[in-house]
Design an enzyme around this catalytic site. Structure first.
Site, short mmCIF file in Angstrom:
data_model
loop_
_atom_site.label_atom_id
_atom_site.label_comp_id
_atom_site.label_asym_id
_atom_site.label_seq_id
_atom_site.Cartn_x
_atom_site.Cartn_y
_atom_site.Cartn_z
N CYS A 35 0.83 -1.20 0.00
CA CYS A 35 0.00 0.00 0.00
C CYS A 35 0.88 1.26 0.00
CB CYS A 35 -1.01 -0.03 1.15
SG CYS A 35 -2.38 1.13 0.91
N GLU A 93 -2.18 -9.16 3.93
CA GLU A 93 -2.17 -9.68 5.30
C GLU A 93 -3.57 -9.86 5.89
OE1 GLU A 93 -1.80 -5.15 5.71
OE2 GLU A 93 -1.18 -6.68 4.28
N HIS A 117 -3.80 -5.11 0.51
CA HIS A 117 -3.32 -5.65 1.78
C HIS A 117 -3.41 -7.17 1.78
CE1 HIS A 117 -2.72 -1.85 3.85
NE2 HIS A 117 -3.70 -1.42 3.08
#
Length: 181
Positions: free
Chosen positions: A78, A164, A162
């Site tokens: 990001c 994660e 993202h």
């Protein structure tokens, strides 16, 4: 002990990046962008986190990447991806509207063990509108032409989403490709 360094620009997800890496049984450390430790042979890769800031802000978090970029595997997530684009000759602009939520990523080239399409999680107010020379777009979404890129001749990648978070369907696999592969 081998490790991955996570450089934290203040993202709400930084701890989650570390958790995902640790779930791979890989040691990692989080360090704030303004207090990066000296690099030694134990550092096997570096992750640049997201941030609530914009790379376009005068007070945007900045880091000297001379000892890292092009020398160690590097993943910008990001803000980290925007940073690598903006400060190396690309262009980052405000998005017409904040991009937040699920998006369908379309992979434009073969990426190890990933599907041609998968769901990713976006959370940003800026977007990369022009990449520097030597950067190759490897994935896009309907609204984000530069969802992921790789820098030619380097082990450097940038991803606008993202990986994660749970909502990125193949996010763990993407992180694993970077950390383990």
């Amino acid at each position: 002990m081998e490790k991955i360094l996570i450089i934290d620009f203040g993202s709400q997800y930084t701890q989650l990046i570390a958790r995902r890496i640790r779930e791979m049984q890989v040691y990692c450390e989080i360090h704030p962008f303004n207090n990066v430790p000296a690099l030694d042979s134990s550092v096997k890769g570096v992750v640049l986190s997201g941030s609530p800031r914009s790379v376009r802000d005068a007070e945007a978090p900045r880091i000297d990447l001379d000892a890292i970029k092009g020398k160690l595997p590097l993943l910008g997530v990001c803000y980290g991806a925007q940073y690598l684009a903006h400060f190396y000759g690309g262009k980052v602009e405000a998005s017409p509207s904040r991009e937040y939520g699920r998006a369908r990523m379309i992979v434009k080239c073969a990426m190890t063990s990933l599907s041609a399409e998968s769901q990713v999680w976006m959370s940003h107010g800026d977007t990369i509108t022009n990449i520097p020379e030597g950067y190759n777009i490897i994935a896009s979404t309907e609204d984000v032409p530069v969802a992921a890129y790789r820098i030619a001749q380097e082990q450097t990648w940038g991803i606008q989403f993202h990986p994660e978070v749970y909502h990125s369907e193949e996010g763990f696999k993407m992180l694993e490709n970077f950390v383990v592969g």
